[in-house]
Enzyme design. Structure first.
Site, PDB file in Angstrom:
ATOM      1  N   TYR A  61       0.694  -1.176   0.077  1.00  0.00           N
ATOM      2  CA  TYR A  61       0.022   0.059  -0.032  1.00  0.00           C
ATOM      3  C   TYR A  61       1.090   1.137  -0.015  1.00  0.00           C
ATOM      4  O   TYR A  61       1.238   1.611   1.043  1.00  0.00           O
ATOM      5  CB  TYR A  61      -0.878   0.228   1.280  1.00  0.00           C
ATOM      6  N   SER A 158      -1.321 -14.909   3.638  1.00  0.00           N
ATOM      7  CA  SER A 158      -2.454 -14.374   2.973  1.00  0.00           C
ATOM      8  C   SER A 158      -2.523 -14.668   1.489  1.00  0.00           C
ATOM      9  O   SER A 158      -1.655 -15.070   0.957  1.00  0.00           O
ATOM     10  CB  SER A 158      -2.355 -12.595   3.036  1.00  0.00           C
ATOM     11  N   ASN A 159      -3.824 -15.126   1.042  1.00  0.00           N
ATOM     12  CA  ASN A 159      -3.763 -15.385  -0.369  1.00  0.00           C
ATOM     13  C   ASN A 159      -3.260 -16.657  -0.801  1.00  0.00           C
ATOM     14  O   ASN A 159      -2.878 -17.074  -2.062  1.00  0.00           O
ATOM     15  CB  ASN A 159      -3.507 -14.219  -1.392  1.00  0.00           C
ATOM     16  N   TYR A 207     -11.137 -10.313   3.513  1.00  0.00           N
ATOM     17  CA  TYR A 207     -10.906  -8.717   3.118  1.00  0.00           C
ATOM     18  C   TYR A 207     -12.015  -8.568   1.800  1.00  0.00           C
ATOM     19  O   TYR A 207     -12.281  -9.402   1.375  1.00  0.00           O
ATOM     20  CB  TYR A 207      -9.635  -8.567   2.532  1.00  0.00           C
ATOM     21  N   PRO A 209     -15.042  -7.404   2.299  1.00  0.00           N
ATOM     22  CA  PRO A 209     -16.468  -7.822   2.783  1.00  0.00           C
ATOM     23  C   PRO A 209     -17.607  -7.167   2.320  1.00  0.00           C
ATOM     24  O   PRO A 209     -18.700  -7.966   2.343  1.00  0.00           O
ATOM     25  CB  PRO A 209     -16.242  -7.642   4.241  1.00  0.00           C
ATOM     26  N   LEU A 210     -17.401  -5.928   1.757  1.00  0.00           N
ATOM     27  CA  LEU A 210     -18.703  -5.302   1.228  1.00  0.00           C
ATOM     28  C   LEU A 210     -18.570  -5.422  -0.098  1.00  0.00           C
ATOM     29  O   LEU A 210     -19.290  -4.669  -0.739  1.00  0.00           O
ATOM     30  CB  LEU A 210     -18.670  -3.806   1.647  1.00  0.00           C
ATOM     31  N   SER A 212     -16.922  -4.342  -2.721  1.00  0.00           N
ATOM     32  CA  SER A 212     -16.650  -3.192  -3.530  1.00  0.00           C
ATOM     33  C   SER A 212     -17.909  -2.299  -3.460  1.00  0.00           C
ATOM     34  O   SER A 212     -18.317  -1.592  -4.325  1.00  0.00           O
ATOM     35  CB  SER A 212     -16.260  -3.429  -4.925  1.00  0.00           C
ATOM     36  N   LYS A 218     -26.246   0.546  -1.892  1.00  0.00           N
ATOM     37  CA  LYS A 218     -26.000   1.902  -2.581  1.00  0.00           C
ATOM     38  C   LYS A 218     -26.614   1.739  -4.124  1.00  0.00           C
ATOM     39  O   LYS A 218     -26.593   2.828  -4.670  1.00  0.00           O
ATOM     40  CB  LYS A 218     -24.814   2.625  -2.444  1.00  0.00           C
TER      41      LYS A 218
END
Length: 329
Positions: A61, A158-159, A207, A209-210, A212, A218
């Protein structure tokens, strides 16, 4: 915070709130346009001030910049009350990304992360991606030595595929696994990964969780993405899957209303009540989103409500299509 409300990370002595904060939009200038450092710091402060204790960052990041910003904010708080997770495996020394899990590289990465974060220990350190050559147990063994040296407190991967997880956990050192999982992407449930983790007391941190923003409620049918918008090429946003997603999300709306909560808060509450999930880490671009997500820790679904939501997304348990975007929720 009352320890009974916290989640133990694997076999370690690390305990965190069941809701964390994903920080890829904190200093992740290589992932998102127009990021400002102070906005990133405000995101982290908003999470900590809202009762969230786990911060999830990574070297990739911003190639260390997210860690630097998180480290700056850490100085303003009681470090002992914060659970700091970061990840590494990417080597850019040649100018191109190479995934490296060698003990030497991982050890160097941990030391550099400690410097950027301005701390003398990292609560959870993940091998961000598996490489092709390093034996998985050997890579985890390097982290075990760092754990014994007090530089990290819990070992994560991870992954990794299920077979890779089993190989990595040959000595029983793995505490936590992080991977994509949501109500829309439940591949790991059918693959048996989550059952294996549960059986071996390995925590699971999903990760995206929503998905995108798809699970925030929405979106509706009156949306048309231009050809140059990447969402137009993602299966989640394409028919017939898109309509099925919206139909399932509509089932959540009355449950959310009953709790005076948003759809997003209700979805996050569902994850926190799922026995196979340890900590859920939604990302955010704005401090207000972080504060709103944190309120999900106050939403307690009834068993009936939990089952209604699970049944609404039953059709997504046997699909591996349409992975989410690399965008914070």
């Amino acid at each position: 915070m009352d320890k009974s409300k916290l989640v133990q990370i694997g076999h370690s002595d690390v305990y965190a709130t069941p809701l964390g904060l994903g920080t890829n939009a904190v200093g992740g200038y290589n992932l998102f346009p127009n990021l400002k450092d102070e906005d990133g710091r405000e995101l982290v402060r908003a999470g900590l001030d809202s009762g969230i204790t786990l911060l999830d960052t990574a070297f990739v990041y911003g190639l260390g910049h997210s860690e630097e910003l998180v480290g700056q904010v850490l100085k303003e708080y009681d470090r002992s009350k914060i659970v700091l997770a970061t990840k590494g495996a990417q080597d850019f020394s040649t100018g191109e990304q190479v995934i490296d899990n060698s003990p030497e590289f991982l050890t160097d990465q941990v030391n550099k992360s400690l410097e950027r974060l301005q701390t003398d220990y990292i609560d959870i350190y993940y091998i961000h991606f598996p490489d092709h050559d390093t034996p998985k147990a050997e890579a985890v063994g390097a982290l075990q030595k760092l754990k014994e040296a007090g530089k990290i407190r819990a070992i994560g991967i991870s992954n990794f595929s299920l077979d890779q997880i089993k190989e990595a956990n040959a000595d029983g050192y793995v505490d936590v696994v992080e991977d994509e999982f949501s109500l829309l992407h439940q591949d790991h449930l059918t693959e048996g990964m989550l059952d294996y983790l549960h059986e071996h007391q390995i925590s699971f941190v999903p990760y995206f969780p929503l998905a995108s923003g798809l699970l925030t409620g929405k979106y509706d049918h009156h949306i048309d993405f231009p050809a140059d918008d990447i969402r137009s090429q993602i299966a989640d946003f394409s028919e017939p899957r898109f309509s099925k997603v919206l139909q399932a999300v509509d089932v959540i709306r009355p449950i959310a209303a009953a709790h005076q909560a948003t759809v997003a808060q209700t979805v996050l509450a569902w994850y926190m009540q799922n026995p196979l999930i340890s900590v859920v880490i939604p990302g955010a671009k704005h401090a207000d989103q972080v504060k709103a997500n944190a309120k999900a820790m106050d939403v307690k679904l009834t068993e009936e409500e939990y089952q209604i939501i699970e049944k609404a997304f039953e059709g997504f348990k046997n699909t591996t299509s349409g992975k989410s975007l690399a965008d914070p929720d």
